[in-house]
Design an enzyme around this catalytic site. Structure first.
Site, short mmCIF file in Angstrom:
data_model
loop_
_atom_site.label_atom_id
_atom_site.label_comp_id
_atom_site.label_asym_id
_atom_site.label_seq_id
_atom_site.Cartn_x
_atom_site.Cartn_y
_atom_site.Cartn_z
N TYR A 139 -4.50 -4.40 0.11
CA TYR A 139 -4.81 -4.16 -1.31
C TYR A 139 -6.15 -3.46 -1.51
CZ TYR A 139 -0.92 -7.40 -1.62
OH TYR A 139 0.30 -8.00 -1.45
N TYR A 156 -10.79 -9.18 -9.46
CA TYR A 156 -10.69 -10.64 -9.49
C TYR A 156 -11.71 -11.37 -8.61
CZ TYR A 156 -6.69 -8.88 -6.66
OH TYR A 156 -5.87 -8.16 -5.84
N GLY A 202 2.61 -14.36 0.39
CA GLY A 202 1.49 -15.14 -0.15
C GLY A 202 0.65 -15.83 0.90
N GLU A 251 8.29 -12.80 3.23
CA GLU A 251 7.82 -11.41 3.10
C GLU A 251 6.30 -11.32 2.97
OE1 GLU A 251 10.50 -10.22 -0.03
OE2 GLU A 251 9.29 -11.22 -1.56
N PRO A 252 5.61 -11.51 4.09
CA PRO A 252 4.15 -11.39 4.08
C PRO A 252 3.67 -9.95 3.94
CG PRO A 252 4.95 -11.74 6.32
CD PRO A 252 6.16 -11.82 5.42
N GLY A 253 2.59 -9.76 3.22
CA GLY A 253 1.95 -8.45 3.13
C GLY A 253 0.51 -8.58 3.63
N ARG A 286 -10.78 -4.90 -5.59
CA ARG A 286 -10.56 -6.35 -5.63
C ARG A 286 -11.76 -7.17 -6.11
NH1 ARG A 286 -9.59 -9.07 -1.59
NH2 ARG A 286 -8.12 -10.54 -2.50
N CYS A 339 -19.53 4.72 -11.96
CA CYS A 339 -20.24 4.53 -13.22
C CYS A 339 -19.66 3.37 -14.00
CB CYS A 339 -20.17 5.81 -14.04
SG CYS A 339 -20.90 7.17 -13.16
N GLU A 340 -19.97 2.19 -13.53
CA GLU A 340 -19.39 0.96 -14.07
C GLU A 340 -20.27 -0.17 -13.53
OE1 GLU A 340 -17.13 -1.16 -16.17
OE2 GLU A 340 -16.16 0.78 -15.88
C1 LIG Z 1 3.04 -9.22 -3.41
C2 LIG Z 1 4.33 -9.72 -2.96
C3 LIG Z 1 4.51 -10.09 -1.62
C4 LIG Z 1 3.42 -10.10 -0.60
O1 LIG Z 1 2.39 -10.95 -0.97
P1 LIG Z 1 1.15 -11.21 0.04
O2 LIG Z 1 0.28 -12.13 -0.72
O3 LIG Z 1 0.53 -9.90 0.29
O4 LIG Z 1 1.74 -11.81 1.27
C5 LIG Z 1 5.77 -10.49 -1.24
N1 LIG Z 1 6.80 -10.52 -2.12
C6 LIG Z 1 6.65 -10.17 -3.41
C7 LIG Z 1 7.79 -10.20 -4.32
C8 LIG Z 1 5.41 -9.76 -3.88
O5 LIG Z 1 5.27 -9.43 -5.16
#
Ligand SMILES: *Cc1c(COP(=O)(O)O)cnc(C)c1O
Length: 418
Positions: free
Chosen positions: A377, A321, A236, A278-280, A317, A348-349
């Site tokens: 994303y 949102y 997050g 767990e960063p994404g 995205r 087409c939207e």
């Molecule tokens: C989406 C998600 C993440 C990564 O979230 P980011 O906002 O991309 O850092 C980590 N853990 C879980 C369980 C998620 O669903």
């Protein structure tokens, strides 16, 4: 003319075509090093997991492996990608609120190290499936601490109705799931997982999450006699999309989280020994951009549109949102940005708008419009709407570019059709 890691955007567009997703590999590497170097503690064993869903492909999984990091996967497809990339699956964490029996079997066949169990029914199924799986499967239970954070604010005791995890309100269910996991011969129960939202700017949201998790660990220990070793605090961490965004720097957020955990450990006296995050998004978002070619323009009474050769099919995205992005015209960076444009896609939207309003120099057909911070994303949420082929993805590092995902062709798109 703008460059990415020593190569001009123009050269990339000419070589690979547009729309094109480009990652500055050096930027991804420096963020990975930063998490690796700063998420360390004398008090705890620590680990950083990359959340594949932000952008999953073999090339990124190989980087994660190179940096010795853990990997989150949420589906059979993400497991397959990791296996294909040669990832050490004992370091994979399998998430998801509705893992299918086939996916559970597939994960066990591939010796996925840890399952993040979402509910009691999954705990039951896992107990059954691990009877003779041939190894010890580690587990975390996903709980919902009632803290929800999105962008600038967080709310406590919000969202007991989330589809993910078991809410603290349902203590009995948590205990039931924990007991199932603890009493299965091939399952090791390590602790809890929580994930409170995405694009979080407010560190207090993480502070509140940590406090609630430690307090629940106290309840589990004192009321039910179960001790846990691990807390996984989820991801997050925010990225900077526009100048309005000010994410907490990686080193600061790492330090804040580990200090808060240390304080909570002292305050509550529970013997947590391992902390995971767990960063994404924060790993890949800012390293990526999308290069489009401008097509037609259109003036309406209130707007000036410029249309690009992609859209919601490669980046949903903004439509999904109202996400905001910054962009520039390659080669016109120093020209005065005199016109307010709406950057729209070719789908087409009517909702296929990439940027609602942005001041740019006058755009001509054929100009390269570069949308920044599209690394998370974007590609991973792409679709075949209007049968637009998925763009190519290129990594650029120290003056060298390499294709990591080919551009889709019409043949690819119809290959499965009878
Ligand atoms: C989406 C998600 C993440 C990564 O979230 P980011 O906002 O991309 O850092 C980590 N853990 C879980 C369980 C998620 O669903």
């Amino acid at each position: 003319m703008a460059e990415i890691a020593g190569i001009t955007i123009r050269a990339l567009a000419e070589k690979y075509g547009t729309p094109l997703t480009v990652y500055d590999e050096g930027k991804i590497r420096s963020i990975l090093s930063s998490y690796r170097d700063h998420f360390t503690s004398e008090e705890f064993e620590t680990g950083v997991l990359y959340a594949s869903k932000a952008f999953s492909c073999k090339a990124i999984v190989k980087l994660i492996q190179e940096y010795g990091m853990y990997l989150d996967v949420v589906s059979g497809g993400e497991i397959y990608t990791a296996v294909q990339a040669g990832y050490d699956m004992s370091k994979a964490f399998f998430h998801g609120n509705n893992k299918t029996p086939a996916e559970i079997e597939y994960a066990l066949e591939n010796r996925v190290g840890t399952f993040v169990v979402d509910n009691v029914q999954e705990a039951e199924l896992l107990q059954e499936f691990t009877k003779d799986c041939g190894y010890q499967v580690h587990t975390l239970l996903r709980v919902n601490p009632g803290v929800e954070a999105h962008t600038h604010h967080y709310i406590v005791t919000a969202h007991v109705d989330s589809k993910f995890g078991i809410s603290f309100v349902n203590e009995d269910e948590i205990v039931q799931a924990v007991n199932l996991l603890k009493n299965s011969p091939n399952i090791v129960f390590d602790g809890f997982h929580a994930h409170i939202g995405s694009q979080i700017f407010d560190r207090n949201a993480f502070g509140e999450e940590i406090r609630k998790l430690f307090e629940f660990a106290v309840i589990l220990k004192e009321k039910y006699g179960t001790e846990i070793s691990t807390l996984n605090l989820g991801g997050g961490f925010a990225a900077r999309y526009t100048d309005a965004d000010a994410p907490i720097p990686t080193d600061e957020v790492c330090r804040f989280i580990l200090e808060t955990c240390q304080n909570e450990k002292q305050r509550t006296g529970v013997n947590i020994t391992r902390i995971l995050i767990e960063p994404g998004r924060s790993i890949v978002a800012e390293a990526g951009c999308t290069v489009y070619t401008a097509g037609f323009t259109k003036k309406t009474p209130n707007k000036t549109y410029v249309f690009v050769d992609g859209g919601m099919s490669d980046n949903i995205r903004p439509a999904l949102y109202q996400a905001e992005y910054d962009a520039f015209i390659d080669g016109k960076e120093t020209e005065p940005a005199e016109t307010e444009y709406t950057v729209a896609g070719k789908c087409c939207e009517s909702g296929d708008i990439l940027i609602q309003a942005i001041r740019l120099p006058e755009v001509k057909r054929g100009d390269r419009i570069v949308m920044k911070t599209t690394g998370a994303y974007g590609y991973s949420m792409a679709s075949h709407y209007n049968k637009l082929p998925l763009p190519a993805v290129v990594f650029v590092n120290e003056g060298t570019d390499r294709l990591v995902i080919q551009r889709e062709t019409y043949e690819h798109m119809t290959a499965l059709e009878e």
